[in-house]
Design a protein around this motif. Structure first.
Motif, short mmCIF file in Angstrom:
data_model
loop_
_atom_site.label_atom_id
_atom_site.label_comp_id
_atom_site.label_asym_id
_atom_site.label_seq_id
_atom_site.Cartn_x
_atom_site.Cartn_y
_atom_site.Cartn_z
N PRO A 1 -2.97 5.73 -3.20
CA PRO A 1 -4.26 5.46 -3.37
C PRO A 1 -4.90 6.01 -4.37
O PRO A 1 -4.63 7.25 -5.18
CB PRO A 1 -4.86 6.01 -2.05
N ASP B 1 -9.59 7.48 -0.16
CA ASP B 1 -8.46 6.97 0.31
C ASP B 1 -7.47 8.07 0.38
O ASP B 1 -6.66 8.12 1.48
CB ASP B 1 -7.64 5.97 -0.27
N GLU C 1 -4.83 11.91 8.04
CA GLU C 1 -3.52 11.21 8.91
C GLU C 1 -2.27 11.90 8.78
O GLU C 1 -1.61 12.34 10.17
CB GLU C 1 -3.59 9.70 8.54
N GLN C 2 -1.77 12.17 7.87
CA GLN C 2 -0.61 12.95 7.60
C GLN C 2 -0.54 14.11 8.33
O GLN C 2 0.45 14.78 8.92
CB GLN C 2 -0.21 13.14 6.04
N GLN D 1 -8.46 10.33 3.19
CA GLN D 1 -8.15 9.80 4.58
C GLN D 1 -6.41 9.88 4.69
O GLN D 1 -6.33 10.19 6.15
CB GLN D 1 -8.47 8.26 4.62
N GLN D 2 -5.85 9.62 4.02
CA GLN D 2 -4.18 9.74 4.14
C GLN D 2 -3.82 11.12 4.25
O GLN D 2 -2.83 11.32 5.17
CB GLN D 2 -3.64 9.10 2.82
N SER E 1 0.89 -1.23 0.13
CA SER E 1 -0.09 0.02 -0.08
C SER E 1 0.81 1.26 -0.07
O SER E 1 0.41 2.47 -0.38
CB SER E 1 -0.82 -0.08 1.25
N LYS E 2 2.08 1.21 0.63
CA LYS E 2 2.90 2.48 0.45
C LYS E 2 3.76 2.44 -0.90
O LYS E 2 4.28 3.53 -1.14
CB LYS E 2 3.97 2.42 1.60
N ASN F 1 0.29 14.51 -2.49
CA ASN F 1 -0.83 14.28 -2.46
C ASN F 1 -2.16 15.27 -2.85
O ASN F 1 -3.11 14.76 -3.48
CB ASN F 1 -1.32 13.48 -1.17
N THR G 1 2.41 15.27 1.44
CA THR G 1 1.13 15.92 1.51
C THR G 1 0.88 16.65 0.65
O THR G 1 -0.38 16.76 0.05
CB THR G 1 0.83 16.63 2.92
#
Length: 502
Positions: free
Chosen positions: A37, A42, A49-50, A45-46, A32-33, A134, A131
């Protein structure tokens, strides 16, 4: 006290180890890393979290900085000579250690804390970079699919009419919607497709009036084109299909909603000269009536343009163009048959639903863009002159005046509507004689397309990033001429617009 500082350092370093990511150098990462995503949920959500991890690491970094400062102060205190009367002050904090050894111990602790801070800062920077990446990927996914990008706009309009020759005032509600899909197929080839609202028989408007007993409204292809910009000659751009204007013009000669069809060849050379900055050449061959029983009708366009820089704040662009409407008479026949709507014809008509004029129009435009010193208030000044060199040249008609061949457009705009709370103010003076331009394709909102004098006042306000509020006032009447000798009242037409762009 010194023992407690050491314990604090050890505790902090243990906290760093606990908060550090579980992955170690040389350990395999989970699939997954390795794979970003793909689902929008996804990615969101990532990002959340970051962001939480960044906040926690920033808190720890602040605590480490405070500890580092305290240890530095302690080290500075150790550097001070002890008073002779205080023997106990000369004793080291650690039993059995000399003062020099104690200094080395504290210095080592400082180095360890500084290294921990550096590693912690690197982790924060890496997470922030991931971040940002993404967020960029998320934006790209929401706006495009592969090589495609999407955009568009929706406009709502309230449009009242007062005065003029009408016996009653008129109140009209309209809307416009446009959707664009553009693609870059390679470094040299791109293209696009636009669908828009509007009447299928009206090429100069994408408006739909709210009427016709709630019937469904039309959506049609507004653009469909391909561009070729070869690597082997960057100044050249070839365009084919139904596309936006490739030459510079305003609505004196062509309405903004009209998209020509055919082929265009454009050249643009840029120069490092401090004054002369750019030279452009444009040619276009645009069929507008292809039939099997006789010659086809074409619009041939040629234009040369230049860009000049006068000092740091003034730019001037000059354009000289020529528009040759080859065999324009089918336009008049289509208007008479009702298969071409939009503006009513105001050019002189000859027997057999033909025009009394041919249309070969010389068009000269000068534009100044001035930096006023405030980014919110750019100033634009524009003057456009058009002359039909073949007015009344089709057939002899007694009522066709060959002197009614010129048109003028003078415009000033102050401000812009780009960022939130931006403002724009403008005024335009328009005067078009009867044979100056082909009446079927120029500005559709005038009192009449030719044989007219019109004033336009406009105001815009950027209420939000994607929402613009516009107000336009058009005040016009026909020119007094042999065919319209009586001075008519001014027609006042207002447009209240809300425009949403996406």
């Amino acid at each position: 006290m010194k023992v407690s500082f050491k314990q604090t350092v050890v505790g902090t370093l243990l906290a760093i180890v606990v908060l550090a990511p579980p992955a170690r150098a040389g350990e395999p990462k989970s699939p997954s890393k390795k794979t970003p995503p793909t689902a929008l949920a996804d990615v969101q959500q990532q990002l959340a979290e970051q962001q939480q991890r960044i906040l926690e690491l920033e808190r720890l970094l602040k605590e480490q900085s405070l500890l580092l400062e305290a240890l530095r102060q302690q080290l500075a205190h150790q550097d001070q000579p002890a008073p002779p009367s205080s023997a106990s002050a000369q004793a080291p904090a650690t039993p059995g250690a000399t003062q020099s050894q104690e200094m080395e111990r504290i210095s080592g602790e400082l180095d360890a804390v500084a290294q921990a801070n550096k590693e912690l800062g690197d982790k924060v920077n890496n997470i922030e970079k991931k971040t940002n990446d993404n967020e960029k990927n998320l934006t790209a996914k929401t706006r495009g699919l592969g090589n495609l990008s999407f955009s568009g706009d929706v406009r709502l309009r309230y449009e009242p009419f007062f005065g003029g020759t009408a016996s009653e005032d008129r109140h009209r509600e309209r809307f416009r919607v446009r959707f664009n899909a553009n693609a870059k197929f390679s470094d040299e080839i791109s293209g696009g497709l636009t669908i828009a609202s509007g009447d299928a028989f009206d090429p100069i408007s994408t408006n739909q009036t709210l009427t016709s007993f709630f019937q469904r409204k039309f959506i049609a292809i507004d653009k469909a084109f391909v561009n070729y910009n070869p690597k082997w000659y960057k100044p050249l751009t070839l365009t084919g299909g139904k596309f936006g204007y490739t030459w510079y013009r305003n609505e004196l000669t062509f309405d903004n909603d009209l998209n020509p069809e055919g082929f265009s060849q454009a050249f643009a050379w840029e120069f490092k000269n401090p004054v002369f900055k750019k030279l452009t050449l444009v040619g276009a061959e645009l069929p507008f009536n292809e039939i099997s029983s006789s010659d086809d009708s074409f619009l041939y366009v040629g234009q040369v343009g230049s860009l000049w820089k006068f000092g740091e704040r003034v730019r001037f662009a000059g354009y000289a163009g020529f528009y040759n409407w080859h065999m324009a008479d089918p336009v008049r026949a289509a208007q008479a048959a009702g298969t071409l709507t939009g503006s009513s014809n105001t050019n002189t008509v000859a027997p057999g639903n033909r025009f009394a004029s041919k249309f070969a129009i010389l068009n000269l435009i000068g534009r100044f863009d001035i930096d006023t010193g405030s980014p919110r208030w750019p100033l634009m000044l524009q003057l456009d002159f058009a002359n039909n060199t073949r007015a009344c040249g089709n057939v002899f008609v007694a009522t066709c005046n060959p002197h009614d061949r010129s048109a003028w457009w003078a415009e000033v705009q102050l401000g812009k509507t780009v960022e939130k709370n931006d403002l724009n103010f403008g005024y335009t003076f328009i005067r078009i004689e009867r044979e100056a331009v082909l009446a079927a394709f120029n500005f559709s909102d005038l009192r009449s397309p030719t044989n007219v004098i019109n004033h336009r006042f406009n105001f815009g306000y950027q209420a939000f990033k994607n929402i613009t509020l516009n107000y336009t006032l058009l005040v016009g009447r026909q020119l007094q001429a042999a065919t319209s000798p009586t001075e008519e009242p001014w027609l006042k037409r207002m447009q209240f617009d809300v425009v949403y762009k996406f």
